[in-house]
Design an enzyme around this catalytic site. Structure first.
Site, PDB file in Angstrom:
ATOM      1  N   GLY A 516       0.784  -1.231   0.000  1.00  0.00           N
ATOM      2  CA  GLY A 516       0.000   0.000   0.000  1.00  0.00           C
ATOM      3  C   GLY A 516       0.812   1.273   0.000  1.00  0.00           C
ATOM      4  CD  GLN A 630       2.672  -0.294   9.486  1.00  0.00           C
ATOM      5  OE1 GLN A 630       2.748  -1.082   8.567  1.00  0.00           O
ATOM      6  NE2 GLN A 630       1.643  -0.255  10.272  1.00  0.00           N
ATOM      7  CE  LYS A 693      13.098  -2.414  -1.858  1.00  0.00           C
ATOM      8  NZ  LYS A 693      14.299  -3.178  -1.481  1.00  0.00           N
ATOM      9  N   GLY A 694       7.303  -1.004   1.313  1.00  0.00           N
ATOM     10  CA  GLY A 694       6.515  -1.120   2.543  1.00  0.00           C
ATOM     11  C   GLY A 694       7.373  -1.653   3.665  1.00  0.00           C
ATOM     12  CD  GLU A 697       2.116  -7.907   4.871  1.00  0.00           C
ATOM     13  OE1 GLU A 697       2.709  -8.616   4.040  1.00  0.00           O
ATOM     14  OE2 GLU A 697       0.885  -7.835   4.961  1.00  0.00           O
TER      15      GLU A 697
END
Ligand SMILES: Cc1cc2nc3c(=O)[nH]c(=O)nc-3n(C[C@H](O)[C@H](O)[C@H](O)COP(=O)(O)OP(=O)(O)OC[C@H]3O[C@@H](n4cnc5c(N)ncnc54)[C@H](O)[C@@H]3O)c2cc1C
Ligand code: SF4
Lengths: 737, 316
Positions: A516, A630, A693-694, A697
């Site tokens: 996202g 995160q 980048k994300g 996760e």
């Protein structure tokens, strides 16, 4: 805009707003309770009726009779929807589950009825009056271990890479390898257990359906809802402006959304459906249990020559595997590889995406195995991983990693954590009643990026409004979307309003797969680039050498206020970022290293984390505050996975027994000590003009095995089945009485 | 949740009379356990008598030493009371090891004693459960029983009493004072208060229908060092796998009771006498005849090791 070669210098590189720490732009709304979540949109349907889902009482079988007379006669009840009056119901594209049981019951707590009443209490009470007679013609299968011997390799799947990857000659090389590990690990079924339950308000206006719901990927939500209820996607509008956590559990359409829409159609009222907590465990999706066998063969110097990873999971018919071999495809070098995924049919609720699907449980096995190998080799676990770093995709050596600062993560982590003070011999450090240990693990998680769109408006007041269907499930999307637009348009962050979570806005992949952040910001970049061109034209500047800074537009020696461009009225630009094949040319991944120090009570075996560190390489960090949040959130989830989270299957009745937050324990504050997250300073120009980048996760991948390895270092007792609860090592601890 | 009627009690005697005389009526105090169970229809009272206006919210000294704790004293106030902290440290420790700050603010002393089991099958009305629905069977036997009882259980029910406060009260020989529907009062030693399940697991305690708890009394202080060791899967906000309440005197004698293992706080006076011989001797006697399941057999060594930890600390 097309992105098909690595980015050169871009306006983002100024880093006036992007790359800087900003607290969440919507934080105040959340802290003051004025951010409204799905079930709280009271104004959209003042006479909303309440739908209450009755879940199936059996694990597998069929509905023989369903008597709704008493419920229909109960006070306030408008309708009872069952398979007998629901109309045809389809299946969505992403999930395999059927939303409504009947006549077959596929799994426990699959919805058998929705009661629609004036109040929630009336609907709930009436649901208790429905009499369902079940038959058990098919007793069902619920036990993965029992199924394992007869479970075939899964067919190829759209996610997670090959289910059967064979490179070189694994068997022969493994057999001859001088140092070997061959162990089996289990990761139990896990629940997303996010705070906000699944919730929807559905309202029909003629043939147009509007829903206020909690869905991470808006356009998947519309697609799947349309398929399930038989309504064209174009006639559906979803709103998910705020989502109280998802972790994949709200990826797309679940029973709350589909059944609210159907119940509203049947009852002629707007209907609100909120899943009660037990339904979240047995009605919706979860991360399925895996049994994983890892075989590692190494030379005396620690270099891996053979890597085997076999993973078994189960699912409803039509469901996918938990892709545990995914991280093993890219984590370490080694010429001979055999990576296979087996899929059993189980009649439990559907297994599907949960934060870092594949990587999280796959690394839980692989990274304990690496710790076991390090011990056999007499090698430091950090050194072993450094020795096996790869800068190319082991299955296609011509395909390089775009960036892979794995060794740097390991070295910096070891340095920052004080790894050199670890005593390699397990059980070697005692402080009072505490056995203290240190452990580490590597981390990897794909960095997908997908085509995504956005619309940007420059208002007559000079403010910028961004519209995209990206969602914010708590990770900070509002903030990074606004930061991107502010950077591009040369305005301060508070001159930008980001509007998200409306399916009529330009499409993005939404919140999932940690795609996202990278995708949505690339979309905002594209739309802003277009807006910059339009602004330049309006103020009569040459588009090619125009700059945006301090609320002004500049070209040559001239400069005008940005707002001047909108003198004649709002300017609107919409664009999408489309991606070429850079993801084929390069392995685009995020990597990291996790370190943990734990203390184990030598008497009771109770495990307490003392401190943890994550070092992450994830491209440009768009916002260190939200990125840190995160990562430490992922670390917290990893503590749960390592030490307590398990949905226990009752294989007789066929369901997850501990289906509430009293029975399914997640970490509480007292379980979470000081957590540190550190980011490698890097950019990845192959990703997008943002070079980002994300990271959400990655923060989970590798956490649990670092803790598991620390527990082993503390106690000398190796536990290979998660979660590591005290009963699994208690009697092997040193005698005390 | 089923519809119910509601009234606020004016005095103890009439509250007891109403509940005794009306099938389906129940008392409600803090509601932290009862309301949860009503929402999922494990409890389905038709009438609630709310006790909150009754003047049972004081802790008062009793003649000859000791304290009388009103039935409505909150867990927070009881744990924080200076006399309790000084003289009955084990009680404060047990209470603050339980639930959360918010729950302890609402939870009453009587309600805490009467909290129901946490067996997962008891909470799921689709499952057979003799305690919830007499005669329907016990899903936990042969099922998920990691949390459940290892001793004092029966072939009808293997659940535990899950609470913490009562374990300390059992150690202290607390006495439960009640008044019944006919206005008669009685004093029940806590040792006799909780039933073993036998053939009737639906009945948790010896209270008669409508019998109202008015107070709990503590005899005079014991001295010694006070411990409450609660072992659980996470650091807070979880029920005990095993807990150990202990008061240890300087000579090594003392008292010990275990929580999380049986239908009642588990104290065997004959086992306690073995304290000077160490933890293993005590638990061997206290858990003689235990009938653990495969899933919860670890509770036996865990009880020994948790007690050993307490004894080591007592010596330190
Ligand atoms: C999430 C959660 C976690 C928890 N964790 C723990 C824990 O770790 N340890 C622990 O010990 N407890 C724990 N508890 C349980 C908690 O301690 C009890 O819910 C609380 O003590 C009950 O008190 P109450 O006043 O709210 O009782 P209520 O819910 O009002 O009543 C409970 C029962 O007692 C009856 N009753 C109440 N007062 C009287 C009276 N005066 N006379 C006769 N009958 C009466 C009611 O009719 C009802 O049947 C937890 C509870 C929750 C919800
Ligand atoms: S152990 Fe007791 S409470 Fe649990 S299911 Fe069996 S009878 Fe019910």
């Amino acid at each position: 805009m097309k992105f098909d070669k690595p980015a050169g210098k871009t306006p983002i590189d100024q880093l006036k707003v992007v790359g800087r720490a900003h607290s969440r732009v919507e934080g105040q709304l959340k802290a003051t309770g004025t951010a409204r979540y799905a079930a709280e949109h009271h104004e959209v349907a003042p006479d909303v009726a309440h739908g209450y889902i009755l879940g199936a009482a059996i694990g597998k079988g069929q509905i023989e009779r369903i008597d709704t007379a008493a419920a229909l006669a109960a006070p306030g009840v408008h309708a009872v929807v069952t398979h007998e009056n629901s109309g045809p119901i389809g299946i969505g594209e992403f999930y395999a589950q059927r939303i409504l049981a009947g006549p077959m019951v596929d799994h426990y707590h699959q919805a058998v009825a929705v009661v629609v009443a004036d109040t929630f209490e009336q609907a709930r009470a009436a649901a208790g009056l429905i009499r369902v007679t079940y038959g058990r013609d098919d007793e069902g299968q619920f036990d993965l271990a029992a199924q394992k011997p007869s479970t075939p390799i899964a067919p190829d799947e759209p996610f997670g890479g090959s289910t059967n990857q064979r490179i070189g000659d694994f068997e022969a090389t493994f057999a001859k390898a001088p140092v070997k590990v061959d162990q089996t690990y289990t990761v139990p079924d896990q629940a997303h257990a996010m705070m906000e339950p699944h919730a929807t308000i559905a309202r029909w206006d003629g043939d147009q359906l509007t829903c206020w719901t909690a869905i991470q990927a808006m356009n998947w939500g519309c697609r799947d809802l349309g398929l399930i209820i038989g309504t064209p996607k174009e006639k559906i509008r979803l709103h998910s402006a705020f989502i109280g956590g998802g972790f994949g559990g709200k990826g797309t359409t679940q029973s709350d959304l589909a059944l609210a829409a159907i119940a509203a159609r049947v009852s002629g009222r707007a209907v609100k459906v909120v899943l009660h907590r037990p339904l979240m465990f047995n009605n919706t999706i979860h991360r399925p249990k895996t049994i994983q066998r890892i075989r590692l063969g190494a030379r005396e110097d620690g270099r891996l020559v053979a890597i085997g990873h076999d993973s078994w999971s189960g699912n409803l018919r039509g469901g996918r595997t938990e892709p545990c071999t995914l991280p093993t495809q890219l984590m370490y070098a080694g010429e001979n590889r055999l990576l296979r995924r087996y899929l059993a049919t189980l009649d439990l609720a559907e297994g599907s995406a949960m934060r870092a699907p594949g990587e999280a449980p796959g690394m839980m096995a692989l990274e304990i195995a690496m710790d076991e190998l390090a011990e056999k080799l007499g090698m430091d676990p950090v050194e072993l991983r450094i020795a096996n770093d790869t800068q190319v995709d082991p299955s296609k050596p011509e395909r390089r990693f775009s960036t892979r600062p794995f060794v740097q993560c390991l070295q910096e982590g070891a340095e920052r954590f004080g790894w050199q003070s670890r005593i390699a011999k397990p059980g070697g450090r005692r402080e009072g009643k505490w056995l203290v240990g240190m452990g580490m693990a590597g981390a990897i998680r794909g960095a997908p990026i997908m085509s995504a769109g956005a619309r940007v408006r420059l208002g007559t007041d000079g403010r910028i409004i961004v519209e995209t269907d990206m969602t914010d499930i708590g990770q900070g999307s509002y903030t990074i979307v606004a930061q991107t637009a502010a950077e591009m348009m040369g305005v301060p962050l508070d001159s930008v309003t980001a509007k998200l979570g409306d399916s009529t806005f330009p499409e993005t992949p939404g919140s999932g797969g940690q795609a996202g952040a990278a995708s949505a910001t690339a979309a905002v970049y594209a739309a802003c680039a277009k807006l910059r061109g339009m602004v330049a034209q309006r103020v009569g500047f040459n588009e090619a050498d125009v700059a945006f800074a301090d609320g002004r537009v500049m070209s040559g020696g001239r400069s005008v206020p940005l707002v001047d461009a909108a003198k004649e009225g709002e300017i609107v630009a919409e664009d999408a970022m489309e991606f070429g094949d850079l993801a084929k040319q390069y392995a685009q991944q995020t990597v990291g290293a996790h370190f943990a120090e734990v203390a184990v009570d030598a008497y009771t075996g109770a495990i307490r984390i003392r401190r943890m560190l994550a070092v992450c390489g994830a491209g440009r960090i768009l916002n260190p505050t939200t990125a840190r949040s995160q990562v430490i959130g992922g670390m917290t989830m990893g503590i749960g996975a390592a030490l307590m989270e398990e949905m226990t299957v009752d294989t007789r009745f066929g369901f997850f027994v501990n289906h509430d937050l009293a029975g399914y324990e997640v970490p509480v504050h007292a379980d979470v000590p000081h957590l540190e997250a550190h980011f490698i300073n890097e950019v990845d120009a192959t990703m997008s003009p943002l070079k980002a980048k994300g990271v959400g996760e990655l923060g989970l991948s590798g956490v649990a095995p670092a803790i598991a390895n620390a527990v082993y270092n503390a106690t000398g007792v190796r536990v290979r089945s998660y979660p590591i609860t005290l009963d699994k090592h208690l009697e092997k601890l040193p005698a005390v009485a | 949740m089923r519809a119910f009627t509601y009234e606020r009690a004016k005095d103890a005697a009439s509250a007891a009379r109403i509940v005794a005389g009306r099938p389906g009526a129940k008392f409600i105090a803090g509601g932290t356990n009862l309301l949860d169970l009503m929402k999922i229809e494990v409890e389905t009272p038709t009438h609630l008598v709310d006790l909150q206006d009754l003047e049972f919210d004081k802790i008062t000294p009793i003649a000859g030493g000791g304290l009388r704790i009103g039935a409505l004293v909150s867990n927070t106030d009881l744990a924080a009371d200076a006399r309790v902290r000084r003289d009955y440290g084990v009680l404060t420790r047990a209470i603050v090891a339980g639930a959360s700050g918010q729950l302890r603010n609402k939870a009453s002393t009587a309600g805490n004693l009467l909290q129901r089991t946490r067996c997962s099958y008891f909470y799921d009305t689709n499952m057979p459960c003799n305690k919830r629905k007499p005669g329907s069977g016990c899903a936990a036997i042969g099922g998920y029983s990691r949390q459940l009882g290892v001793i004092g259980v029966s072939d009808k029910c293997i659940a535990t009493f899950p609470g913490d406060m009562a374990v300390a009260m059992r150690l202290l020989d607390a006495v439960i004072e009640t008044v019944d529907g006919d206005g008669a009062s009685r004093a029940i030693p806590i040792a006799d208060f909780y039933r073993l399940w036998g053939d009737t697991p639906e009945q948790d305690t010896v209270l008669k229908p409508g019998e109202l708890i008015t107070a709990v009394t503590l005899p005079k202080p014991l001295g010694g060092k006070h411990f409450y060791e609660k072992v659980r899967d996470r650091a807070s906000y979880a029920f005990a796998l095993v807990s150990v309440a202990a008061v240890i005197q300087p000579d090594g004698n003392g008292r010990v009771a275990f929580g999380g293992v049986a239908p009642r706080p588990w104290r065997i006076e004959a086992a306690e006498a073995l304290l000077p011989r160490g933890a293993a001797a005590v638990t061997a006697r206290a858990f003689q005849g235990a009938t653990p399941t495969k899933d919860n057999a670890f509770k036996l060594p865990l009880a020994t090791r948790a007690l050993a930890s307490v004894l080591a600390e007592a010596k330190a």
